[in-house]
Scaffold this active site. Sequence first.
Site, short mmCIF file in Angstrom:
data_model
loop_
_atom_site.label_atom_id
_atom_site.label_comp_id
_atom_site.label_asym_id
_atom_site.label_seq_id
_atom_site.Cartn_x
_atom_site.Cartn_y
_atom_site.Cartn_z
N ARG A 317 0.44 10.01 -8.73
CA ARG A 317 0.62 9.00 -8.17
C ARG A 317 -0.10 7.79 -9.19
O ARG A 317 1.01 6.45 -8.63
CB ARG A 317 -0.11 8.78 -6.44
CG ARG A 317 0.59 8.15 -5.24
CD ARG A 317 0.35 8.81 -3.89
NE ARG A 317 1.65 9.45 -3.80
CZ ARG A 317 3.24 8.85 -3.85
NH1 ARG A 317 2.91 7.54 -3.40
NH2 ARG A 317 3.67 10.43 -2.43
N GLU A 720 0.20 4.45 4.92
CA GLU A 720 -1.08 3.90 3.51
C GLU A 720 -0.59 3.08 3.33
O GLU A 720 -1.67 1.74 2.43
CB GLU A 720 -0.73 4.83 2.55
CG GLU A 720 -0.91 6.03 3.39
CD GLU A 720 -0.68 7.18 1.72
OE1 GLU A 720 0.68 8.18 1.92
OE2 GLU A 720 -1.04 7.26 0.87
#
Length: 784
Positions: A317, A720
């Site tokens: 990621r 997030e």
Amino acid sequence: MRRDPITGVVGEPLPHDSAHLHVSGSAPYTDDIPEVRGTLHAAIGMSDRAHARIVSVDLEKVSAARGVVAVITAKDVPGKNDYGPVFADDPIFATTLVQYHGQSIFAVAAKTVFDARRAVKLAAIEYEDLDPLLTAEAARDAQSFVLPPERLVRGDPSAAIAAAPHRLSGEVRIGGQEQFYLEGMIAYALPKEDGMMHVYSSTQYPGEVQLQVAHALGVATHKVVVECRRMGGAFGGKESQAGLFACVAVLLAHKTRRPVKLRMDRDDDMRITGKRHDFVTNYDVGFDDLGRILGVRFVLASRCGYSVDLSGAINDRAMLHSDNCYYLENVAIQSYRCKTNTVSNTAFRGFGGPQGMLGIEQVIDDIAIARGLDPLAVRKVNFYGVTERNVTHYHQPLVDNVIHEIVAELERSSDYHARRRSIRDFNATSPYIRRGIALTPVKFGISFTATHLNQAGCLLHVYTDGTVMLNHGGTEMGQGLFVKVAQVVADELALDIDRIRITASDTSKVPNASPTAASSGSDINGKAAQAAARTIKQRLTDFAARHFGVAPEAIVFRANAVQYGPDSIAFEELVKRAYFARVSLSATGYYRTPKIGYDRKTWRGMPFYYFCYGAAVTEAAIDTLTGENRMLRVDILHDVGRSLNPAIDMGQIEGGFIQGVGWLTTEELWWNDKGVLMTHAPSTYKIPVASDVPSAFNAKIFESGGNPEDSIHRSKAVGEPPLMLAISALHAIRDAIASTADYKLSPRLDAPATPESVLRSLEEIAVRREKSRAATISTEAVVE
Ligand code: MTE
Ligand code: MOS
């Protein structure tokens, strides 16, 4: 938009369903569950070496200590001595080798929690010390990795950098972060009939805890039930690592045949559990006069700790977010997943994304200083386009790019340009206090990059009084998932929200559920719940049409009632009649995210269903004598699509931002040269508190036309992405530091920007300033 006269439809800013319980101290967490008679309390015996062979373990004094009922080691694990979520490299109890300071070696069950905690200190363990590798750099240089290095390349970065009119290179160190959930790790195991086990666990992933426990016991999965009503925060820390505590409690319960509770002490919790990965990022970049990036190379090295845990996906990621909002035509990203003798680092809000984004943001700032440009101007020339320059470095086209609109609006509403000028004026005459400002953008991809996890299930019952029980695979950690999903069901059935009972996550109700993570909780569980509600609605519609002799199209659910043509019947009355007519009033719902999938080997495809965008402007002040710093004003504009619940979303935006500011300014993890974590309590590890919130804090939800993808009610995930808005705070501090060198040199500022880090940066830039001044003077001398 349609609005029923009911409370709790989608889009209503309802408070958190447990808000009244949270504030009155009556929301039961795992430790508040009334203890069953005979409950024992557990503690874990932890390694006090970072890297050593275990020569011998003498637990005689432990067994003999007051209140101790059982002591267990790896020998007492009937199944597999491992709780690794992806690889089998996380022993529940170390046997021959300890690989970090704090690693679990044995456990005790005693009559009280203090008996247990005192007893574990009495172990006599003989070690043979081995050299520890402690930092990402040391491990990178020693080629010590938990997983092989990865490389993603698009275009020809080397040629592009070599041919560019300007080049620069740099390095940034990005600190880790402790999740600091207010409720520490805890599990309560209750042995049931025929070898079954019921486990209350504070976990984001009950389905995985169920598997970890079943493997440890060596029993079938159907013998284990895991339940979690709520967590007092998780932030990624309870995605994979809650398993250790559940396994230990269960193994002790299995051995003693009594209920066992394991509640970690805060300091031990901080020593034994993984944190956000700290990174060292090196870059070199080639760019043109306007600051447009022509080619860039990143080398990322992260401290993974002793085992794999989720480090593969986290570092992936980071690579996938090394572009942030910028089009990188020629790019190479090298990623080292460094194996160190420290705790196994794990998920933390953003999951590697924030670290990836910080690299490119620093590149942009460096370019701006090198070219004497406003960093915002450099950001803008590098933004992804809408119809061109709009394909990411992993070949996923951006179809929903709203960053231009967001930044344009925020620039205006925050008065960015005028304030930037007045800050420069202020700095010109302020000897010690310096101010800085930065506007930074966020683009964050939504979906688990492990594609199979993008699925969810729901179980919905309707009782004959017209009330509804809602259960789904998501977990509640304070983020407000449960109320959002309840709103989806209320909206679908046109019922007041207080008719919908929210219930604990439970592996026996919804099986094989994914973790509540990757911000996807409301996306996937909302859709699954909607599907279940639609099934029930369809059955009731068909029944009502038959029952009242009207066409199904004439049936409309509205305001706690069901209309059939001109007449209407109360929802509960229809339900009662349906029951007598033997219509099933219980349904499951299932959802899998469409479209996604990518090839991890070639780094090509569609890892994300869509992207969330946002931007923030932070103004900060630093004291150049002490290094202290604070935020003076923050403006945020953040995209949540069409919000399911703007009150909850705003809480996530503000909370996420402040948590990010903690990561980048005050929260410092520090290990000594023996690999002992010295910052293991709030006395030495500083998380933000209410007084750290700037007095001018203007957060706003972007007026969006809705998610262009068919997400639940066209909303976007929110858990997030706002954390990464905090990069603006770090850059505002950098801007203030740069003022001490007339904005001509790029500060070297390692995160977190603690007073020490800011002072180091000021000193370092002062030395460089002197050098360049001396160089100018000597050139002048030559010219003369
Ligand atoms: N908000 C609160 N209050 N507590 C938390 O633990 N965790 C964050 C975020 N917001 C968290 C939180 C993380 S790491 C994630 S992935 C998401 O919530 C998970 O929930 P969601 O998918 O429902 O947004
Ligand atoms: Mo969040 S880090 O995906 O649990």
